[in-house]
Each structure stands twice: as C-alpha cells, then as structure tokens.
Scaffold this active site. Structure first.
Site, PDB file in Angstrom:
ATOM      1  CG  ASP A  60      23.606  75.099  19.686  1.00  0.00           C
ATOM      2  OD1 ASP A  60      24.517  74.073  20.135  1.00  0.00           O
ATOM      3  OD2 ASP A  60      22.448  74.532  19.451  1.00  0.00           O
ATOM      4  CE  LYS A  61      21.439  76.983  25.866  1.00  0.00           C
ATOM      5  NZ  LYS A  61      20.685  77.618  26.988  1.00  0.00           N
TER       6      LYS A  61
END
Length: 272
Positions: free
Chosen positions: A231-232
């Site tokens: 994810d980010k």
C-alpha cells in the site's frame, strides 16, 4: 477407466509428520548421505539459475547507446564533412574515451557484485544420518531435516516440525514489519502467505527461538519473487480495510459543539 486423484493440499495444511513421511524423511535422523547425494544429482542445487550476463563486446558496444553519444557522433560526421579536420578527431576521441571509462566502471561493478554474492552465501544446520552439521545452503535437497536458531537465515522453504518460541522476520517477503510467531500446527484451510505460520520461507531471518523443519521446496523464495504489492505506506495490508456506511441523505449528523473560548483575555494581550 482412469482414476481421478484428489488434489494434494499444500504442506501447511497437512500434519508435519505426514509431510515428512511423504518426503521419506526420518524426523530424528534426517536423510541418509546417500539419499541426499542422489536427490542433489537428480534435482540440482538449491539455487536459482544464474542470469545470463552480457559479454564484454556487448557491454562495450552498449556504451554508445545514449542520445548524447548519438549527438556527438553526428557532430563528428558533420564536422568531418565540413572539412573541420581538427574538431572531428577531438569529438571522436571524447566518445571513445567515454566508452572505455564506462566499460571499465561497469566491469568493476560486476566483479564487486560477484564477490558480494560469494560472501553472502548462506549455510544451513542439517541433520543427515543422525549427525548435525553445517553445509552450504545450495547443497540442501527436498526432504532434508534443517535446524534453525536465532540469527539464522532460512536456507529453503521449510515445513516446520517442531518450534520453541520461534519468531521470524518476514518483512522482506511480505512487507509486514512485525515479526511472526511460528507454530507447527497445520492450518485448517487456505491462508495468505503472511499467515503460513507452519512454514518458514527461504531468505527470511530467524529473530528468536529454535525450530526443526523439513525442506519442501529447494528454491530461493525471495529470489523467485517477481511482484510484491504494497500500500502507500510501503507495507502489505491484511485486506481488512472497510468503508463505513454513510448516513442517508435525508438525515443530518449533529455537529460537535464549538469549542468554548477560555474566560478572560489571552495570555500576552491587554484587555480593552
């Protein structure tokens, strides 16, 4: 009439003793030296095939594969056609010297990487014929009985047989920063890679505890990974993120009461 065979469940879903028995492994004495040598000759070493590198001629030619070099070569040709017999040799010399320097630097870097790869070769504590010894990880075969302890790099994919407070850092494989506690108990159903607590994967690091496991795949797991989705924040999630339901359009959500200013003047200001 051809019989239909049920698909074999993965090792983490089957009892450890059953997996060891299917691989012909004695959970106390491991494989015999003769059996291990035969499997190594049949299956090959526990390493990924080396990538085919470029030869010296190809590496030198690729030094000219640059837009800037194209511009310089074109300039050398144009100046030669215009009769600038001094500029053309100078530009050509610069291009050739640049190619030689780049080739030398690339060759030096490849030699350094090769030396680092040799230094980074891991060993494994393996039990064969009831005797524990350390061998190069490349010499492990499917069915080998491997022992792990704190500080070890897992040398191959293992189905754990026994554990004693075993904790493994799998961040390089799963992206999760928290170490994982391992347990040899089989899992009842399918699970994500990060939840395979009955397995220890090649390339991960033992943080604490001890364990014994049987090699179920003589392949470098991390080396064979082509895609890791994150994810980010740079870590893998557990697929537990949800979007809360929004209130209907005809309802209103009460807003929090505005903050009440403190009585009296603010510090550092004079009252009017």
């Amino acid at each position: 009439m051809t019989g239909v065979h049920a698909p074999v469940s993965p090792p983490y879903q089957r009892p450890a003793d059953q997996v060891a028995g299917e691989l012909g492994t004695d959970t106390e004495r491991g494989l015999s030296h003769e059996d291990a040598a035969e499997r190594l000759a049949r299956e090959g070493p526990n390493v990924l095939p080396a990538a085919r590198g470029r030869g010296p001629v190809a590496r030198f030619v690729l030094q000219f594969n640059s837009p800037l070099i194209y511009v310089l070569l074109a300039s050398a040709v144009v100046t030669a056609l215009l009769g600038e017999h001094m500029d053309a040799p100078v530009i050509s010399t610069v291009v050739i010297v640049n190619a030689i320097v780049g080739f030398a630097q690339e060759s030096r870097a490849e030699r350094a990487l090769t030396a680092l790869a040799v230094l980074a070769q891991t060993t494994a504590a393996v039990v064969r014929d009831g005797v524990r010894r350390r061998v190069p990880a490349a010499g492990l075969v499917v069915g080998d009985l491997v022992e792990l302890e704190a500080g070890d790099k897992v040398p191959a994919d293992l189905r754990l047989l026994t554990t004693s407070e075993l904790v493994v850092d799998e961040s390089a494989l799963t992206g999760e920063s928290a170490p994982v506690s391992k347990d040899p108990a089989p899992l009842p159903g399918a699970a994500s890679l990060a939840d395979h607590t009955a397995m220890a994967f090649s390339g991960t690091l033992v943080i604490g505890g001890r364990s014994a496991g049987v090699v179920v795949a003589a392949v470098e797991t991390l080396g064979g990974t082509t895609v890791i989705c994150t994810d980010k924040t740079g870590t893998l999630t557990k697929n537990q993120m949800t979007v809360p339901p929004s209130p209907p359009a005809d309802t209103t959500t009460p807003s929090p009461a505005p903050a009440t200013p403190p009585p009296g003047p603010l510090s550092g200001t004079a009252p009017r």
